[in-house]
Design a protein around this motif. Sequence first.
Motif, PDB file in Angstrom:
ATOM      1  N   ARG A   1      44.278  69.161   4.243  1.00 61.50           N
ATOM      2  CA  ARG A   1      43.801  68.067   3.388  1.00 61.50           C
ATOM      3  C   ARG A   1      43.493  66.786   4.157  1.00 61.50           C
ATOM      4  O   ARG A   1      43.197  65.760   3.556  1.00 61.50           O
ATOM      5  CB  ARG A   1      44.826  67.777   2.285  1.00 61.50           C
ATOM      6  N   SER A   2      43.575  66.827   5.471  1.00 65.46           N
ATOM      7  CA  SER A   2      43.226  65.667   6.282  1.00 65.46           C
ATOM      8  C   SER A   2      41.740  65.701   6.594  1.00 65.46           C
ATOM      9  O   SER A   2      41.273  66.503   7.408  1.00 65.46           O
ATOM     10  CB  SER A   2      44.039  65.660   7.585  1.00 65.46           C
ATOM     11  N   LEU A   3      40.972  64.851   5.914  1.00 65.25           N
ATOM     12  CA  LEU A   3      39.522  64.795   6.071  1.00 65.25           C
ATOM     13  C   LEU A   3      39.126  63.438   6.644  1.00 65.25           C
ATOM     14  O   LEU A   3      39.869  62.463   6.521  1.00 65.25           O
ATOM     15  CB  LEU A   3      38.824  65.018   4.723  1.00 65.25           C
ATOM     16  N   PRO A   4      37.956  63.335   7.279  1.00 68.79           N
ATOM     17  CA  PRO A   4      37.506  62.044   7.805  1.00 68.79           C
ATOM     18  C   PRO A   4      37.496  60.966   6.724  1.00 68.79           C
ATOM     19  O   PRO A   4      37.254  61.254   5.543  1.00 68.79           O
ATOM     20  CB  PRO A   4      36.094  62.346   8.309  1.00 68.79           C
ATOM     21  N   ARG A   5      37.751  59.728   7.124  1.00 65.52           N
ATOM     22  CA  ARG A   5      37.918  58.635   6.163  1.00 65.52           C
ATOM     23  C   ARG A   5      36.664  58.369   5.347  1.00 65.52           C
ATOM     24  O   ARG A   5      36.746  57.872   4.218  1.00 65.52           O
ATOM     25  CB  ARG A   5      38.330  57.351   6.897  1.00 65.52           C
ATOM     26  N   ASP A   6      35.488  58.705   5.903  1.00 66.86           N
ATOM     27  CA  ASP A   6      34.251  58.400   5.181  1.00 66.86           C
ATOM     28  C   ASP A   6      33.824  59.509   4.220  1.00 66.86           C
ATOM     29  O   ASP A   6      32.791  59.388   3.548  1.00 66.86           O
ATOM     30  CB  ASP A   6      33.119  58.096   6.167  1.00 66.86           C
TER      31      ASP A   6
ATOM     32  N   ARG B   1      41.003  57.030   1.552  1.00 68.74           N
ATOM     33  CA  ARG B   1      41.781  57.807   2.514  1.00 68.74           C
ATOM     34  C   ARG B   1      42.472  56.831   3.464  1.00 68.74           C
ATOM     35  O   ARG B   1      41.864  55.858   3.924  1.00 68.74           O
ATOM     36  CB  ARG B   1      40.872  58.759   3.292  1.00 68.74           C
ATOM     37  N   ILE B   2      43.735  57.099   3.732  1.00 70.65           N
ATOM     38  CA  ILE B   2      44.514  56.261   4.631  1.00 70.65           C
ATOM     39  C   ILE B   2      44.966  57.089   5.816  1.00 70.65           C
ATOM     40  O   ILE B   2      45.059  58.317   5.732  1.00 70.65           O
ATOM     41  CB  ILE B   2      45.732  55.641   3.912  1.00 70.65           C
ATOM     42  N   THR B   3      45.235  56.422   6.932  1.00 69.23           N
ATOM     43  CA  THR B   3      45.658  57.124   8.132  1.00 69.23           C
ATOM     44  C   THR B   3      47.081  56.717   8.505  1.00 69.23           C
ATOM     45  O   THR B   3      47.642  55.760   7.959  1.00 69.23           O
ATOM     46  CB  THR B   3      44.740  56.821   9.329  1.00 69.23           C
ATOM     47  N   ASP B   4      47.627  57.456   9.473  1.00 68.54           N
ATOM     48  CA  ASP B   4      48.967  57.144   9.960  1.00 68.54           C
ATOM     49  C   ASP B   4      48.929  56.314  11.242  1.00 68.54           C
ATOM     50  O   ASP B   4      49.883  56.336  12.026  1.00 68.54           O
ATOM     51  CB  ASP B   4      49.775  58.424  10.182  1.00 68.54           C
TER      52      ASP B   4
END
Length: 490
Positions: free
Chosen positions: A230-235, A265-268
Motif C-alpha cells: 500500500r506504499s504508493l508514490p505521493r503524487d 499520502r504521508i511519508t516516514d
Amino acid sequence: MDTDVLVVGAGPTGLMAANELLLAGVSTVLVDRLPARSALSRAGGVQTRTLEALDQRGLLEPLLAGGDHPVGGSHFAGIPLPDAPAPDPGPGAHLPRQPWRSVPQVVLEAFFEVHLAGQGLKVRRDHELIALAQDDQSVTATFADGRSLRARHLVAADGGHSTVRSLLKAEFPGRAGTLTTIAADVRLSGADGLPTHHHSPDGHWAGIFPLGTDSEGRPLRRLAMGGPGRSLPRDVPITEEEIRDGLRAVFGDRVQLLDLCHARRITDAARQVTRYRHGRVFLAGDAAHVHLPLGAQGMNGGMQDAFNLGWKLGAAVRGWAPEGLLDSYHTERHLAGTTVLRNVQAQGLLMDWAGTRDPDVLATRDLFAELITLPEVRRRLSGLMSGTATRYPMPDTAPHPLLGRPVPDIDLGPVRVHQLLRSGRGVLLDPQDALAGAVAPWADRVDRAAGKAPVEPMLIRPDGHVCWVGDPETLRSSLTRWFGAPNRTA
C-alpha cells in the motif's frame, strides 16, 4: 521597516506566532502563498501542553465553545495511554490537566484567523516568496509578483517544503521517507465502539480518530491506513476504492466508507534543521522538523515553537531582550524537536507501518506493551505525548522539580496561575508578599501576584515555563537572565 516581524506561513505555527507577537506589542505581517485556507486537516488533535498555552492566552474556552471537540485517547505506537498525565510535582492545589482534544487543523486555523482579524491582522494571501536577503538591521522578502517587505525579523512557518529553509540553504539532516501511508478525513459507518488502532493478521492496519462533526452534525473521523503493497508514490491520487479496499483488508465488511472528504499520502521522513536561528530568520514548525504525524506532535510542536519564540522576539523589538535570549530559542526548541523525532521513530518501528509482521518487531511490541503497564513508564510516555514533559535548561539555578517545566495550573483562590499569564508578561508568585522591592525594577515586564498561598515563590516566563523557584538570593540574576536589565528609573 515595513513591519517589526514578518511571519511566512499561515498554518497553526504561523498563526500562533502572529498572536504572540501582537500580544508582545510588535507590528506583524502574516503572509501565505495559498490564495485561500486549505480544506485539508493535516492534524486532528491538540495535546495537553498546547491546550494549556491556549488557556494561558484566554483562547481555550472560546475555541472549545465553537464546536464539538471530543476528548481523545492518547497512545504510544498504538498502545493506549491514560487520558491525562499524572500531576506535576511541587506544592499547591493543581487543577486537573487538560485532556487531549480533537480539534481539526482547519478548525484551529479558522479560529485563529478570526481572532487575529479582530485585532486588525489579516492574512495576506497569494504571497509566494522567491527571494530573501538580510543584513545587520533587517530582512527583506521578495515575492513572485514583485512586491517586497522589509522587517526586523522573519519567522519561517512555511511547512515541510519550506521556501525560506531552501533560500537559506539551511542544513536539514535526517532520513528521507521510505514508504507512504494514507491520512484521510472521512465519514464511516460501523466504526462506533471500535478501538482506535487495528491490525490484520497479514499486516494491514488502520487507525480511526474522532474529528468532531461536520456542518450537518454528522461525525467525522481521521483515518490512517497502510500495510503490505500500500506504499504508493505521493503524487498518485487517492480514490474511494483504495480506501474501501484498505478498510476491507482490516475490518472485513464491518466498517464502510460513506464519504471521503480529503486525503493525502504521508511519508516516514524524519529530519530536523541543524540550526533554528539564521541571523534574523527563525525556523519553526515543519520548516524546522518533519516526521510521521503521530499524536499530532508536528502541529503541536510547531505551535510550541511559536509560543517559545514570540515573546523573545517581542523583547528584542522592544529593546529589553537580554543577551542570549534569542539564541535560547534554538537551544530549547531544537532539544524539544530532537525528543519528538526520537519518540516518533520508535513508534513507527513498533507500529510496523510497512506491515512486515517481522517476528522481531512483534516480539518487541509485545514486550513494550507489558512495560507500558508500569506506572513510571506510563507517566513518562504520557508526558512525551502530551507535551508536558518538555523541560528547558535553566542555567545558574538550583535544581527543583518545577524548574524549566510548564507551570501547573495552580488554584490560587480567586484566580488560576494560567489566568495570570494572559497579558503575555512574566509573572512572579510572591505568596508571602516579601518580594515587591526585588521585582520593582522589572515591573514594566513582570507582574507580581502576592499573598496567594500555598505555593512557593516562583518566577514564570511569558511562555508559562518556570525559570526560578524559592531562593531570594538568586531572584535578581534570574530576572536579569530572562527579562533583561532592570529599569533604573523604577
